[in-house]
Structures are given as structure tokens and as C-alpha cells.
Scaffold this active site. Structure first.
Site, short mmCIF file in Angstrom:
data_model
loop_
_atom_site.label_atom_id
_atom_site.label_comp_id
_atom_site.label_asym_id
_atom_site.label_seq_id
_atom_site.Cartn_x
_atom_site.Cartn_y
_atom_site.Cartn_z
NE ARG A 16 -3.15 0.45 3.26
CZ ARG A 16 -2.29 0.76 4.27
NH1 ARG A 16 -1.77 1.90 4.30
NH2 ARG A 16 -2.28 -0.02 5.37
CE1 TYR A 19 -14.72 11.10 -16.86
CE2 TYR A 19 -14.34 11.28 -14.51
CZ TYR A 19 -14.66 10.66 -15.66
OH TYR A 19 -14.98 9.35 -15.73
CG ASP A 41 -7.82 15.62 -15.57
OD1 ASP A 41 -6.93 15.03 -16.41
OD2 ASP A 41 -8.77 15.28 -14.81
CE LYS A 70 -11.17 7.81 -18.85
NZ LYS A 70 -11.25 9.12 -18.31
C1 LIG Z 1 -11.59 9.42 -17.01
C2 LIG Z 1 -11.40 10.75 -16.53
C3 LIG Z 1 -10.83 10.94 -15.13
C4 LIG Z 1 -11.26 9.82 -14.12
O1 LIG Z 1 -10.49 8.82 -14.34
P1 LIG Z 1 -10.81 7.15 -14.03
O2 LIG Z 1 -9.60 6.63 -14.17
O3 LIG Z 1 -11.93 6.98 -14.73
O4 LIG Z 1 -11.08 7.24 -12.59
C5 LIG Z 1 -10.41 12.20 -14.69
N1 LIG Z 1 -10.47 13.15 -15.38
C6 LIG Z 1 -10.77 13.11 -16.78
C7 LIG Z 1 -10.49 14.26 -17.73
C8 LIG Z 1 -11.14 11.72 -17.46
O5 LIG Z 1 -11.22 11.97 -18.70
#
Ligand SMILES: *Cc1c(COP(=O)(O)O)cnc(C)c1O
Length: 394
Positions: A55, A108, A180, A205
Site C-alpha cells: 500500500r 470531468y 488534469d 485513458k
Molecule cells: C476519465 C477521466 C477521469 C477519471 O479517471 P478514472 O481513471 O476513470 O477514475 C478524470 N479526468 C478526466 C479528464 C477523465 O477523462
């Protein structure tokens, strides 16, 4: 008497080998044995490098984090169990009750929910502002504003944030700028070179790229801030699965090639869609008809990324026909996969809004977002010709 290698359950580690594997081994161990308490002290005090308990960190997470660190131009970033846990670690690890954070108003969906519903329950004040206008952020600043959270390109409307204006404002006011970078990736935008203090990814992604892992990444430029984020992630158990990290490292090896191909396909698809009868509008940051194309050119270095949104005439029936007509294209709420995926804001990400509120954001029933993949471009364009045609025949 038999020797300990036969009687004990865990007498040996890895087999001896003078050679090393060329692929990072998958390490599923939860605990790591040290030789002595002195050695453990040395590890905890940072004098020796070593793992203790998964962890707190494990080899596959470290290798992956270092690969993403190199792309973002930072050291000390961590991998977490999802993009959302990375977002939460960044905010909750650094802010306290009584602080205020400003988020982009098109974040998001779950990040928006975190801002609207969850952080306020813990006494963290939040507000939202339009990131294409740095003045809107300036107006939202309060005496207790400690952080700003923005995405460079918004989802699914693909507006490009005024990153330079927001970065200047944050620097002037001593506010932590959290970016982000999921949509843009370090190929199109380098937040740390442009004033960001914290960078966040949904590794799920484009970075991992194969829709088979859920992972996040967060790094802070400042080591003290990074330590706070790390400790919060460890305390709250945001540990990433070693297998997911291992798969993501494998995916990352082809990230550059995938990005190039997906982006080239996206440029072509956007221009192709614009020629089709029944398509009302196409949104792609590099197109001259995009409201932010000048800014996109300036800050994304001529990269438009792999997302294309478009709108067709007609209501739900046309939308159903389009999704059905896009044969071989997954109608699925994700992005950044090797295969093209299609998503529909009205029935997924923005379904909680009233039709009127969606309309105000330009997300009618005919509004679709495409995460462009690595297919052969002409074949991909042909599928969309067929899908749009199906929608117009409703
Ligand atoms: C998908 C996404 C998230 C969240 O990510 P997860 O891996 O699904 O928790 C956060 N920010 C953006 C811009 C995203 O496309």
C-alpha cells in the site's frame, strides 16, 4: 533433520540469475522482507531505497510512475488506483476545511461532482468558473482560495482553457494550480513547463491506451506537497494494482505511436464529418471554425489530440440510428482506447442535467463525442459516412 528450504513455507525469493529480465517483472508481493531493524530504519528514513508494504509502494507502481514522471518532466509522482483517486488525493491531500478551491465549470463529470457534493461536506468551499476566461477565475478568487483545478481541453465540448492567463493569475496570488492533463497528454501540453504545481492523469485513458486498466497518476512540483499527497493516498488506500501497473507500462511503450496515429485520424475524421450532409457542426480544436483554434495552436503546439465532437440533426431516434449505424465502433463511455469509441453526452456523462441545461451547453440529442483510435483512416471515415447517413434517414 530436513533443512529449512524444505520445511519452511517461504524460504526462497527469486531464483538466482546473473542475467536480468528485459521486461519489468510482475510483482504481486504485499510485503517485502528487510534483513534487520537497522535496514528498515534506513529505508523509512530514505537512506536506502526499498519497499516495505505494497500500500505504501510497490515495484510495478514505481516503474510506471517514473515513466510518466519522465513524460511530464518531474520526479516523485505516484500512481493511484484510478484517475478519480488521483484527483481526490491532489485536493484532499493538500486542502483543509475552510480553504476554497475553484474548478473549471466543464470538468470531468465525477470531478465536478466532487467539487459540488463531496468537498463541501468536508468544509472545503468550492466554486466553478469558465476556464476559457481567466477573468472569470480572477473574479471567483476569495481570500481563502488555495487551489485551482482545470482541464486543458474540456469534455465533450473541446473548449481550450486560457492556461497562460490562469497560470499567471495563480502565480500572482500564490494559488496552487492543478492541471488534469488526461485529454491533452504530455505530447500536446506540458503543465509543469507552463506554471502548473500539480499534474493529474487518468492513466486509464490514452497513457495506458487499451481500456483494460483503471489507474491514475498525480505529481506535484514541490516535494513537500508531493509528500502530503503521497501520505494521503497511502492512508486512504488508493493503491494501484500491480497487474494494472504492469499492463499500463506495456501500453505506455507505444504511447507516442498511438498518439500520432490517433491524432492524424482525428484530423481526417473531423474534416470528413464536416463534408457530410446532416452534420450540423464539428468540434475539433485545430479547425478554423473552432472558437479557440488560435489558442489551441498556441498552447497545444499544433496538436489537436484525438477527440472530435459533432452534432447531427434530429432527436433521440436519429441518435439511436447513428450509434447503430457506426458498425464496429464501440458505443461506450470511455476514451483513449486503441479502437475508436463513440459516446453520447445526453444519455451518459450529462444525463443528470435537464434537456434545457444540456441544450444551453450545446449538447443536444444529436451531439456525439468520438475518441478516435488507430484504425485505417479511410475505413474509419467510411463508417462515419454510413452512421451519419443512417441518422439522416430516420
Ligand atoms: C476519465 C477521466 C477521469 C477519471 O479517471 P478514472 O481513471 O476513470 O477514475 C478524470 N479526468 C478526466 C479528464 C477523465 O477523462
Amino acid at each position: 533433520m530436513r533443512n529449512s528450504k524444505e520445511t519452511l513455507i517461504r524460504p526462497v525469493g527469486a531464483p538466482d540469475s546473473i542475467s536480468r529480465p528485459i521486461v519489468t517483472p510482475l510483482s504481486t508481493a504485499v510485503a517485502f522482507a528487510s534483513r534487520t531493524p537497522d535496514e528498515l530504519d534506513a529505508q523509512y528514513e530514505g537512506r536506502e531505497q526499498g519497499f516495505t508494504y505494497a500500500r505504501e509502494g510497490h515495484p510495478n507502481a514505481s516503474v510506471l510512475a517514473q515513466r510518466i514522471d519522465a513524460l511530464e518532466g518531474v520526479t516523485g509522482g505516484i500512481v493511484t488506483s484510478s484517475g478519480m483517486s488521483a484527483v481526490f488525493a491532489a485536493l484532499a491531500g493538500t486542502l483543509s476545511a475552510g480553504d476554497h478551491v475553484i474548478g473549471g465549470d466543464q470538468l470531468y463529470g465525477r470531478s465536478l461532482r466532487l467539487m459540488k457534493e463531496d468537498l463541501p461536506r468536508f468544509g472545503i468551499e468550492t466554486s466553478l468558473a469558465d476556464p476559457t476566461d481567466a477573468n472569470a477565475f480572477a473574479k471567483a478568487i476569495r481570500p481563502n482560495t488555495k487551489a485551482v483545478l482545470v482541464e486543458v481541453v474540456s469534455n465533450p465540448t473541446l473548449r481550450v482553457a486560457d492556461m497562460d492567463g490562469i497560470a499567471k493569475l495563480c502565480a500572482l496570488k500564490g494559488i496552487t494550480l492543478m492541471v488534469d492533463n488526461t485529454f491533452t497528454t504530455p505530447r500536446a501540453y506540458k503543465p509543469f513547463e507552463n506554471g502548473a504545481d500539480v499534474v493529474i492523469h487518468s492513466v486509464t485513458k490514452l497513457l495506458a491506451g487499451h481500456s483494460d486498466v483503471t489507474l491514475g497518476y498525480v505529481a506535484a512540483k514541490d516535494a513537500v506537497m508531493q509528500k502530503k499527497i503521497y501520505d494521503f493516498a497511502v492512508t486512504t488506500g488508493m493503491t494501484a494494482s500491480p497487474f494494472d501497473c504492469w499492463l499500463a507500462e506495456r501500453g505506455l511503450a507505444t504511447f507516442d505511436l498511438r498518439f500520432e496515429r490517433a491524432q492524424a485520424n482525428a484530423v481526417s475524421l473531423a474534416d470528413h464529418l464536416a463534408t457530410l450532409e446532416g452534420v450540423k457542426r464539428v468540434i475539433y480544436p485545430l479547425r478554423a471554425d473552432h472558437p479557440d483554434h488560435v489558442r489551441a495552436d498556441a498552447i497545444l503546439g499544433g496538436q489537436g489530440c484525438n477527440m472530435v465532437s459533432f452534432e447531427v440533426e434530429g432527436g433521440r431516434a436519429a441518435a439511436n440510428a447513428l450509434a447503430r449505424g457506426a458498425e464496429g465502433i464501440a458505443f461506450a463511455p470511455t476514451l483513449g482506447d486503441v479502437g475508436t469509441t463513440l459516446s453520447h453526452a445526453a444519455s451518459s456523462s450529462h444525463r443528470a442535467l435537464t434537456p434545457e441545461a444540456r441544450e444551453a451547453l450545446g449538447m443536444t440529442e444529436g451531439f456525439f463525442r468520438v475518441s478516435v483510435g488507430l484504425e485505417e483512416s479511410a475505413a474509419l471515415n467510411a463508417v462515419f459516412t454510413q452512421a451519419v447517413q443512417a441518422a439522416t434517414e430516420v
